[in-house]
Motif scaffolding. Structure first.
Motif, PDB file in Angstrom:
ATOM      1  N   SER A 333      19.191  50.062  44.985  1.00 31.23           N
ATOM      2  CA  SER A 333      18.535  51.333  44.653  1.00 31.23           C
ATOM      3  C   SER A 333      18.409  51.510  43.143  1.00 31.23           C
ATOM      4  O   SER A 333      17.680  52.373  42.670  1.00 31.23           O
ATOM      5  CB  SER A 333      19.300  52.512  45.270  1.00 31.23           C
ATOM      6  OG  SER A 333      20.492  52.748  44.557  1.00 31.23           O
ATOM      7  N   HIS A 334      19.128  50.686  42.360  1.00 30.17           N
ATOM      8  CA  HIS A 334      19.022  50.721  40.897  1.00 30.17           C
ATOM      9  C   HIS A 334      18.178  49.556  40.371  1.00 30.17           C
ATOM     10  O   HIS A 334      18.046  49.384  39.156  1.00 30.17           O
ATOM     11  CB  HIS A 334      20.412  50.635  40.258  1.00 30.17           C
ATOM     12  CG  HIS A 334      21.244  51.867  40.455  1.00 30.17           C
ATOM     13  ND1 HIS A 334      21.775  52.225  41.672  1.00 30.17           N
ATOM     14  CD2 HIS A 334      21.649  52.821  39.584  1.00 30.17           C
ATOM     15  CE1 HIS A 334      22.468  53.344  41.543  1.00 30.17           C
ATOM     16  NE2 HIS A 334      22.401  53.735  40.285  1.00 30.17           N
ATOM     17  N   LEU A 362      21.216  57.172  50.423  1.00 31.89           N
ATOM     18  CA  LEU A 362      20.338  56.767  49.311  1.00 31.89           C
ATOM     19  C   LEU A 362      19.209  57.770  49.130  1.00 31.89           C
ATOM     20  O   LEU A 362      18.794  58.062  48.001  1.00 31.89           O
ATOM     21  CB  LEU A 362      19.763  55.363  49.545  1.00 31.89           C
ATOM     22  CG  LEU A 362      20.747  54.197  49.460  1.00 31.89           C
ATOM     23  CD1 LEU A 362      20.012  52.860  49.576  1.00 31.89           C
ATOM     24  CD2 LEU A 362      21.553  54.221  48.166  1.00 31.89           C
ATOM     25  N   ALA A 367      16.800  57.805  45.922  1.00 33.87           N
ATOM     26  CA  ALA A 367      16.158  56.497  46.066  1.00 33.87           C
ATOM     27  C   ALA A 367      15.305  56.500  47.328  1.00 33.87           C
ATOM     28  O   ALA A 367      15.343  57.452  48.114  1.00 33.87           O
ATOM     29  CB  ALA A 367      17.221  55.409  46.149  1.00 33.87           C
ATOM     30  N   SER A 368      14.570  55.422  47.524  1.00 34.58           N
ATOM     31  CA  SER A 368      13.686  55.343  48.668  1.00 34.58           C
ATOM     32  C   SER A 368      14.206  54.232  49.587  1.00 34.58           C
ATOM     33  O   SER A 368      14.310  53.079  49.175  1.00 34.58           O
ATOM     34  CB  SER A 368      12.308  54.997  48.096  1.00 34.58           C
ATOM     35  OG  SER A 368      11.338  55.224  49.011  1.00 34.58           O
ATOM     36  N   ILE A 378      14.732  48.882  50.621  1.00 35.97           N
ATOM     37  CA  ILE A 378      15.150  49.824  49.576  1.00 35.97           C
ATOM     38  C   ILE A 378      14.248  49.623  48.375  1.00 35.97           C
ATOM     39  O   ILE A 378      14.120  48.492  47.866  1.00 35.97           O
ATOM     40  CB  ILE A 378      16.621  49.571  49.166  1.00 35.97           C
ATOM     41  CG1 ILE A 378      17.534  49.887  50.348  1.00 35.97           C
ATOM     42  CG2 ILE A 378      17.029  50.423  47.968  1.00 35.97           C
ATOM     43  CD1 ILE A 378      18.593  48.902  50.555  1.00 35.97           C
ATOM     44  N   GLU A 379      13.617  50.704  47.961  1.00 34.94           N
ATOM     45  CA  GLU A 379      12.802  50.605  46.743  1.00 34.94           C
ATOM     46  C   GLU A 379      13.614  51.216  45.608  1.00 34.94           C
ATOM     47  O   GLU A 379      13.963  52.396  45.647  1.00 34.94           O
ATOM     48  CB  GLU A 379      11.480  51.346  46.915  1.00 34.94           C
ATOM     49  CG  GLU A 379      10.667  51.267  45.651  1.00 34.94           C
ATOM     50  CD  GLU A 379       9.184  51.453  45.903  1.00 34.94           C
ATOM     51  OE1 GLU A 379       8.829  52.103  46.900  1.00 34.94           O
ATOM     52  OE2 GLU A 379       8.393  50.948  45.087  1.00 34.94           O
ATOM     53  N   GLY A 380      13.939  50.413  44.626  1.00 37.05           N
ATOM     54  CA  GLY A 380      14.838  50.854  43.557  1.00 37.05           C
ATOM     55  C   GLY A 380      14.172  51.756  42.542  1.00 37.05           C
ATOM     56  O   GLY A 380      12.950  51.745  42.384  1.00 37.05           O
ATOM     57  N   ASP A 381      14.997  52.550  41.879  1.00 34.31           N
ATOM     58  CA  ASP A 381      14.546  53.372  40.754  1.00 34.31           C
ATOM     59  C   ASP A 381      15.726  53.481  39.801  1.00 34.31           C
ATOM     60  O   ASP A 381      16.653  54.253  40.038  1.00 34.31           O
ATOM     61  CB  ASP A 381      14.128  54.764  41.249  1.00 34.31           C
ATOM     62  CG  ASP A 381      13.768  55.670  40.088  1.00 34.31           C
ATOM     63  OD1 ASP A 381      13.820  55.205  38.929  1.00 34.31           O
ATOM     64  OD2 ASP A 381      13.447  56.848  40.341  1.00 34.31           O
ATOM     65  N   PHE A 384      16.904  57.323  38.685  1.00 32.32           N
ATOM     66  CA  PHE A 384      16.868  58.548  39.478  1.00 32.32           C
ATOM     67  C   PHE A 384      17.892  59.577  39.013  1.00 32.32           C
ATOM     68  O   PHE A 384      18.959  59.247  38.525  1.00 32.32           O
ATOM     69  CB  PHE A 384      16.941  58.292  40.992  1.00 32.32           C
ATOM     70  CG  PHE A 384      18.055  57.436  41.473  1.00 32.32           C
ATOM     71  CD1 PHE A 384      17.782  56.199  42.038  1.00 32.32           C
ATOM     72  CD2 PHE A 384      19.374  57.854  41.399  1.00 32.32           C
ATOM     73  CE1 PHE A 384      18.808  55.396  42.501  1.00 32.32           C
ATOM     74  CE2 PHE A 384      20.392  57.067  41.862  1.00 32.32           C
ATOM     75  CZ  PHE A 384      20.112  55.836  42.403  1.00 32.32           C
TER      76      PHE A 384
END
Ligand code: S3P
Length: 441
Positions: A333-334, A362, A367-368, A378-381, A384
């Protein structure tokens, strides 16, 4: 009322060297296998956690003599004198395995070859986990279970002294299932084998050979030759790979961190998290330095890794990361881009439904995360923003509790983690270890 612990962002990086407490899977097996032996085994470095206590209590109730003492480092060391050829004694009441799936499932295989009737039970979480996957092959070998066809504990096992050896084509990659069949096979006449759709952890087949059982341990195939009387052996338990994974992921996410984990289990069926972090571009390396019996151990060196990216974990490797998916999902997620864990359905049958827990947690973190079929995306950001006063449930699941605690440690705002006490199932020293590393000890 649900209790919670507030975990605040760490004000300094983690650094230095550490040994984590003993591996949970190997600790369970050191207790359970020693109890089956003729003679007295010496064990050191055993994890002193709620789960392992469940195995200790169980073998004690079944007649093994357990003499373990707490050491200055918190581990348990001492001796276990097994029931050997006499077999386990009929216990006075049900065996309560608490939260421990490993205890309950391996015990079924251990008790199957004896003229004994034992009720096995556990806490609410364990009593909701699937057991037919274990009872089905053991019934093919000749054991009986009541109630007939039950999926959940409490279940009573009715052993059979004349078990048949089987060649079992397992519908799932599960070390607990494989272990139950192989342990029953130790007393059956001939070769008992398990073939799996993907490789699960290999501790049972590797360790049984140290106790005098002829085994084959290949990728996706393991077998034992029975009948054989297991003989006492000495064992030193290396550090827990899954506990080390939490600290490694914390170091990857926390600015300025640099960490060495020493004397940690590095057997191939448990190092999926290292290969995953490496493929995400994390600063991580590991080296095998020796072995305890056939289980290899060594050191992991890991540094803060700001430029990690998503990757795909194929279904055939899923079992090698099975207990690390929650913390790897937090790392993902990161990370930049999408991470996919293929073939995750087994996560639904853990101490909680970890697939739902990961996605819900998450999502709360910003996070997505979503599933498509059995795959987890899981699409990281990396940037966030956490809301104030975020509280996440652990559902009494130790691996979720530690994952959300690490989210709090690496974020910008505190996170309240519900029922945090459940970390005592596998990693009672987690907070203590992190605290010592923030002081660079
Ligand atoms: C374990 C096997 C794994 C793992 C569990 C411990 C073991 O389960 O998730 O925490 O000690 O054999 P599977 O049976 O799904 O492989």
């Amino acid at each position: 009322m649900t209790s919670y612990v507030e975990i605040s962002p760490l004000s300094s990086p983690i650094s230095g060297s550490i040994r984590v407490s003993g591996d949970k899977s190997i600790s369970h097996r050191s207790i359970l296998f020693s109890a089956m032996c003729e003679g007295t085994s010496k064990v050191t470095g055993v994890l002193n956690s709620d789960d392992v206590q469940a195995s200790i209590e169980a073998v004690h109730a079944l007649g093994a003599k357990v003499d373990l003492a707490k050491q200055p480092d918190g581990s348990l060391s001492g001796t276990i004198t097994g029931w050997g050829a006499e077999g386990p004694k009929q216990p006075d009441g049900p065996i309560d395995c608490h939260n421990s799936g490993t205890t309950a499932r391996l015990l079924m295989g251990i008790l199957a070859p004896w003229d004994i009737e034992v009720e096995i039970t556990g806490d609410e979480s364990l009593c909701s986990r699937p057991m037919r996957r274990i009872t089905a092959p053991l019934m093919l070998m000749g054991a009986k279970f009541s109630p007939d066809g039950a999926e959940n504990l409490p279940i009573t096992i009715h052993g059979n002294k004349n078990l048949k050896a089987i060649q079992y084509d397992s519908p799932m990659a599960s070390a607990q299932l494989k272990s139950a069949v192989l342990l029953a096979g130790v007393s059956a006449n001939g070769t008992t084998s398990v073939t799996e759709p993907a490789q699960s952890r290999t501790h049972t087949e590797l360790m049984l050979s140290e106790y005098g059982v002829e085994t084959v341990a290949n990728t996706r195939f393991a077998s034992v030759e029975g009948p054989v009387q297991m003989q006492a052996s000495d064992l030193n338990v290396p550090g827990d790979a899954s506990s080390a994974a939490f600290l490694c992921c914390l170091a990857v996410l926390l600015k300025g961190s640099e960490l060495t984990v020493e004397h940690v289990l590095l057997s191939a069926s448990r190092t999926g998290f290292l290969r995953t972090l490496e493929r995400m571009g994390a600063n991580i390396e590991w080296v095998v330095e020796g072995s305890e019996g056939k289980e290899v151990y060594g050191s992991i060196h890991v540094k803060y890794s700001p430029n990690i990216k998503g990757c795909e974990i194929p279904a055939k490797y899923f079992a090698t990361v099975i207990d690390e998916v929650p913390i790897l999902a937090l790392v993902a997620s990161h990370a930049k881009g999408i991470t996919v864990f293929r073939g995750c359905e087994e996560l639904r049958a853990k101490e909680s439904d970890r697939l739902d827990a990961i996605i819900d947690g998450l999502t709360e973190l910003g996070a997505s995360a979503w599933t498509h079929g059995d795959d987890l995306f899981i699409e990281g950001d990396p940037d966030f923003e956490l809301p104030d006063g975020l509280r996440l449930p652990s559902n009494g699941d130790h691996r979720m509790a530690i994952t959300w605690a690490i989210a709090g440690m690496v974020g910008k705002k505190p996170i309240e983690v519900e029922d945090f006490d459940c970390v005592s199932v596998s990693y009672p020293n987690f907070i203590e270890d992190v605290t010592s590393l923030t002081k660079g000890e």
